[in-house]
Design a protein around this motif. Structure first.
Motif, PDB file in Angstrom:
ATOM      1  N   MET A 127       0.808  -0.916   0.408  1.00  0.00           N
ATOM      2  CA  MET A 127      -0.087   0.308  -0.220  1.00  0.00           C
ATOM      3  C   MET A 127       1.015   1.346   0.313  1.00  0.00           C
ATOM      4  O   MET A 127       2.668   1.344   0.265  1.00  0.00           O
ATOM      5  CB  MET A 127      -1.323   0.063   0.972  1.00  0.00           C
ATOM      6  N   LEU A 128       0.098   2.043  -0.362  1.00  0.00           N
ATOM      7  CA  LEU A 128       1.297   3.285  -0.600  1.00  0.00           C
ATOM      8  C   LEU A 128       1.604   4.078   0.992  1.00  0.00           C
ATOM      9  O   LEU A 128       2.691   4.943   0.493  1.00  0.00           O
ATOM     10  CB  LEU A 128       0.280   4.453  -1.486  1.00  0.00           C
ATOM     11  N   ASP A 129       1.026   3.912   1.418  1.00  0.00           N
ATOM     12  CA  ASP A 129       1.102   4.228   3.277  1.00  0.00           C
ATOM     13  C   ASP A 129       2.929   4.177   3.756  1.00  0.00           C
ATOM     14  O   ASP A 129       3.345   3.125   3.254  1.00  0.00           O
ATOM     15  CB  ASP A 129      -0.166   3.797   4.066  1.00  0.00           C
TER      16      ASP A 129
ATOM     17  N   LEU B  68       5.778   5.438   3.117  1.00  0.00           N
ATOM     18  CA  LEU B  68       7.114   5.597   2.560  1.00  0.00           C
ATOM     19  C   LEU B  68       8.055   6.098   3.449  1.00  0.00           C
ATOM     20  O   LEU B  68       8.139   6.493   3.775  1.00  0.00           O
ATOM     21  CB  LEU B  68       6.624   6.408   1.462  1.00  0.00           C
TER      22      LEU B  68
ATOM     23  N   SER C  90       7.303  -8.911  -2.554  1.00  0.00           N
ATOM     24  CA  SER C  90       7.886  -7.862  -1.128  1.00  0.00           C
ATOM     25  C   SER C  90       8.423  -9.229  -0.025  1.00  0.00           C
ATOM     26  O   SER C  90       7.371 -10.160   0.625  1.00  0.00           O
ATOM     27  CB  SER C  90       7.537  -6.963  -0.705  1.00  0.00           C
TER      28      SER C  90
ATOM     29  N   ARG D 230       5.448  -3.481   5.672  1.00  0.00           N
ATOM     30  CA  ARG D 230       4.023  -3.207   4.506  1.00  0.00           C
ATOM     31  C   ARG D 230       4.253  -4.401   3.868  1.00  0.00           C
ATOM     32  O   ARG D 230       4.544  -5.201   3.489  1.00  0.00           O
ATOM     33  CB  ARG D 230       4.650  -2.401   3.374  1.00  0.00           C
TER      34      ARG D 230
ATOM     35  N   SER E 291       3.259  -2.490  -2.391  1.00  0.00           N
ATOM     36  CA  SER E 291       3.193  -1.095  -2.402  1.00  0.00           C
ATOM     37  C   SER E 291       2.562  -1.259  -4.040  1.00  0.00           C
ATOM     38  O   SER E 291       2.670  -1.973  -4.946  1.00  0.00           O
ATOM     39  CB  SER E 291       4.070  -1.052  -2.055  1.00  0.00           C
ATOM     40  N   CYS E 292       2.595   0.301  -4.392  1.00  0.00           N
ATOM     41  CA  CYS E 292       2.105   0.353  -5.742  1.00  0.00           C
ATOM     42  C   CYS E 292       3.329   1.612  -6.365  1.00  0.00           C
ATOM     43  O   CYS E 292       2.863   2.913  -6.036  1.00  0.00           O
ATOM     44  CB  CYS E 292       0.967   0.559  -6.688  1.00  0.00           C
ATOM     45  N   ALA E 293       4.389   1.498  -7.144  1.00  0.00           N
ATOM     46  CA  ALA E 293       4.854   2.410  -7.194  1.00  0.00           C
ATOM     47  C   ALA E 293       4.036   3.414  -9.004  1.00  0.00           C
ATOM     48  O   ALA E 293       3.585   3.263  -8.759  1.00  0.00           O
ATOM     49  CB  ALA E 293       6.436   2.156  -8.012  1.00  0.00           C
TER      50      ALA E 293
ATOM     51  N   ARG F 287       4.454  -5.060  -5.910  1.00  0.00           N
ATOM     52  CA  ARG F 287       5.133  -5.479  -4.812  1.00  0.00           C
ATOM     53  C   ARG F 287       4.078  -5.617  -3.927  1.00  0.00           C
ATOM     54  O   ARG F 287       3.027  -5.282  -3.160  1.00  0.00           O
ATOM     55  CB  ARG F 287       6.320  -5.328  -4.125  1.00  0.00           C
TER      56      ARG F 287
ATOM     57  N   GLU G 205      -3.649  -2.138  -4.141  1.00  0.00           N
ATOM     58  CA  GLU G 205      -2.896  -1.555  -4.916  1.00  0.00           C
ATOM     59  C   GLU G 205      -2.897  -1.862  -6.644  1.00  0.00           C
ATOM     60  O   GLU G 205      -2.833  -0.502  -6.801  1.00  0.00           O
ATOM     61  CB  GLU G 205      -2.115  -3.400  -4.939  1.00  0.00           C
TER      62      GLU G 205
ATOM     63  N   HIS H 281      -4.950   1.649  -6.770  1.00  0.00           N
ATOM     64  CA  HIS H 281      -3.758   3.013  -6.947  1.00  0.00           C
ATOM     65  C   HIS H 281      -3.465   2.767  -8.480  1.00  0.00           C
ATOM     66  O   HIS H 281      -2.884   4.016  -8.296  1.00  0.00           O
ATOM     67  CB  HIS H 281      -2.226   2.719  -6.249  1.00  0.00           C
TER      68      HIS H 281
END
Length: 241
Positions: free
Chosen positions: A1-3, A5, A161, A166, A169-171, A177, A197, A200
């Motif tokens: 998740m984006l949280d 970083l 990952s 975490r 994540s989404c870049a 990941r 994700e 996102h």
């Protein structure tokens, strides 16, 4: 998740809890109306969400004033133990008894509540971890393809990952990941993170549009999945760290 970083850990403030110094990661949210605090999934950092107008010093004072609560949270972390014959390993939310049988194949086999495998008993733990990661890749890849189809988005390659703090994540380039440990969680929990994700890919934030997209593509209750992770997520780090 984006949280959450990652930043340079040398620049992160810390709070002392039960003899440990834990980094404090502060996140400002436009929609937040109050301050909230929790531990990361592995219990190694304190996370505080604050309204955008709140000063960082207030967040640090908030953590300092609740060190007793943080200590109680740390005390509930499951204790790690050696993974071997007779251990319990959770797969897709179901507990399995690890059973070493010298006559069995090296690859684990699920049978009647047991996870049976042969080979050298000294190599059980790494082989179990590799098996979980392989199963996780297959399940997560299928999840990702399904939710991308629902969101009408191209399916990006999946990366597993090993992050300790975490779940996913989404870049900015669309790379996704997902933490392989989620293969140990119930299916709806694992799938909720993948859906998060994928949402996102369309909305690189946590706006109302993002939450509407997530609700549209995910078939279950995001709130129930988040509650499960909050209550049990730390246990997913116990078998292999």
């Amino acid at each position: 998740m984006l949280d959450w970083l990652r930043r340079d850990p040398r620049q992160e403030p810390e709070v002392e809890v039960a003899g440990q110094r834990l980094p404090v990661v502060i996140r400002r949210l436009e929609r937040a109306r109050r301050m909230t605090m929790r531990l990361s999934p592995d219990g190694r950092e304190v996370r505080i969400s604050i309204p955008h107008w709140t000063r960082s010093a207030e967040a640090l004072a908030f953590a300092e004033g609740r060190r007793d609560w943080l200590a109680r949270q740390l005390s509930t972390l499951p204790a790690a133990g050696p993974m071997g014959n007779g251990s319990t390993l959770t797969f897709r939310g179901e507990p399995l008894i690890v059973t070493h049988d010298p006559e069995a194949a090296r690859k684990p086999l699920i049978s009647e509540g047991c996870l049976i495998l042969g080979g050298q008993p000294t190599s059980l733990a790494p082989r179990l971890q590799r098996w979980l990661q392989a199963e996780g890749r297959e399940l997560l890849s299928a999840d990702l393809a399904e939710y991308c189809l629902r969101a009408e988005q191209p399916c990006p390659p999946l990366s597993l990952s090993s992050a300790r703090r975490r779940w996913g994540s989404c870049a900015h380039d669309g790379a996704i990941r997902i933490n392989w440990r989620l293969v140990m969680a119930p299916d709806f929990v694992r799938r909720s993170v993948v859906a998060h994700e994928v949402a996102h890919l369309l909305h690189f934030d946590h706006s109302p549009a993002f939450h509407h997209c997530l609700k549209t593509i995910f078939e279950g209750s995001i709130h129930e999945a988040n509650r499960w992770l909050k209550a049990h997520g730390r246990s997913l780090y116990v078998p292999f760290g």
